[in-house]
Design a protein around this motif. Structure first.
Motif, PDB file in Angstrom:
ATOM      1  N   ALA A  47       0.874  -1.169   0.000  1.00 20.66           N
ATOM      2  CA  ALA A  47       0.000   0.000   0.000  1.00 20.66           C
ATOM      3  C   ALA A  47       0.916   1.225   0.000  1.00 20.66           C
ATOM      4  N   ILE A  48       0.479   2.286  -0.667  1.00 19.18           N
ATOM      5  CA  ILE A  48       1.287   3.502  -0.765  1.00 19.18           C
ATOM      6  C   ILE A  48       0.471   4.678  -0.245  1.00 19.18           C
ATOM      7  N   VAL A  49       1.102   5.476   0.611  1.00 18.60           N
ATOM      8  CA  VAL A  49       0.475   6.680   1.163  1.00 18.60           C
ATOM      9  C   VAL A  49       1.486   7.824   1.124  1.00 18.60           C
ATOM     10  N   PRO A  50       1.028   9.066   1.226  1.00 20.98           N
ATOM     11  CA  PRO A  50       1.980  10.157   1.415  1.00 20.98           C
ATOM     12  C   PRO A  50       2.800   9.895   2.684  1.00 20.98           C
ATOM     13  N   SER A  51       4.093  10.153   2.607  1.00 18.59           N
ATOM     14  CA  SER A  51       5.027   9.822   3.702  1.00 18.59           C
ATOM     15  C   SER A  51       4.581  10.330   5.059  1.00 18.59           C
ATOM     16  N   GLU A  52       4.007  11.522   5.087  1.00 21.58           N
ATOM     17  CA  GLU A  52       3.635  12.107   6.379  1.00 21.58           C
ATOM     18  C   GLU A  52       2.502  11.341   7.068  1.00 21.58           C
ATOM     19  N   GLY A  93       7.953  11.886  -1.494  1.00 29.55           N
ATOM     20  CA  GLY A  93       6.750  12.200  -0.730  1.00 29.55           C
ATOM     21  C   GLY A  93       5.816  11.016  -0.531  1.00 29.55           C
ATOM     22  N   LYS A  94       6.193   9.845  -1.026  1.00 34.68           N
ATOM     23  CA  LYS A  94       5.363   8.646  -0.859  1.00 34.68           C
ATOM     24  C   LYS A  94       6.147   7.604  -0.074  1.00 34.68           C
ATOM     25  N   ARG A  95       5.434   6.731   0.583  1.00 34.31           N
ATOM     26  CA  ARG A  95       6.059   5.637   1.325  1.00 34.31           C
ATOM     27  C   ARG A  95       5.170   4.414   1.220  1.00 34.31           C
ATOM     28  N   TYR A  96       5.772   3.276   1.036  1.00 34.78           N
ATOM     29  CA  TYR A  96       5.051   2.007   0.986  1.00 34.78           C
ATOM     30  C   TYR A  96       4.983   1.419   2.400  1.00 34.78           C
ATOM     31  N   PHE A  97       3.908   0.706   2.678  1.00 28.68           N
ATOM     32  CA  PHE A  97       3.861  -0.139   3.864  1.00 28.68           C
ATOM     33  C   PHE A  97       3.230  -1.460   3.467  1.00 28.68           C
TER      34      PHE A  97
END
Length: 139
Positions: A47-52, A93-97
């Protein structure tokens, strides 16, 4: 879209704990050989969301970073080896989890990026994909 945030997650040993405060922009199953090898399974779900919107609540100092291929940096728990996050330099600016390590029961299939299979040309030949989701040879 139903509100699936915030959700919590943790590594296997519980040393690293995090919270996701926004629904994912994208959600997919990756069948590439690198993801299969890193996870030890036939595909990996991301899943990918904005890093913040990923808040590490505990154990940030216990994260190790491994560059599997430039520009991808995977973060693991130093204690149990659980993969938790990915930073991709091509997606600032994106981060996966990894949704599989989260504690919530919410259905994330309504993410704006929609659930799909990627790099299916690299999938293991004995795994049929019959779930009706889109299948792509790239991202």
């Amino acid at each position: 879209m139903p509100n699936v945030a915030p959700v919590t997650g943790r590594c296997q040993c519980g040393t690293v704990r995090f919270k996701v405060t926004a629904p994912p922009d994208q959600l997919y199953h990756c069948h590439c050989s690198m993801c299969r090898r890193v996870h030890g399974t036939v595909f990996a779900t991301y899943a990918i969301v904005p890093s913040e919107h990923i808040v590490i609540e505990q154990g940030e100092d216990n994260l190790a970073t491994y560059e599997t291929s430039p520009p991808v940096h995977r973060q693991f728990c130093k204690t149990c080896g659980c993969q938790l996050f990915i930073h991709d330099d091509t997606m600032p600016g994106k981060r996966y989890f990894m949704p599989g390590i989260c504690d919530w029961p919410a259905d994330m299939r309504t993410a704006p990026g929609a659930l799909k299979h990627i790099f299916v040309g690299s999938k293991v030949p004995w795994l049929p994909i019959g779930d009706g989701l889109p299948q792509m040879d790239t991202v």
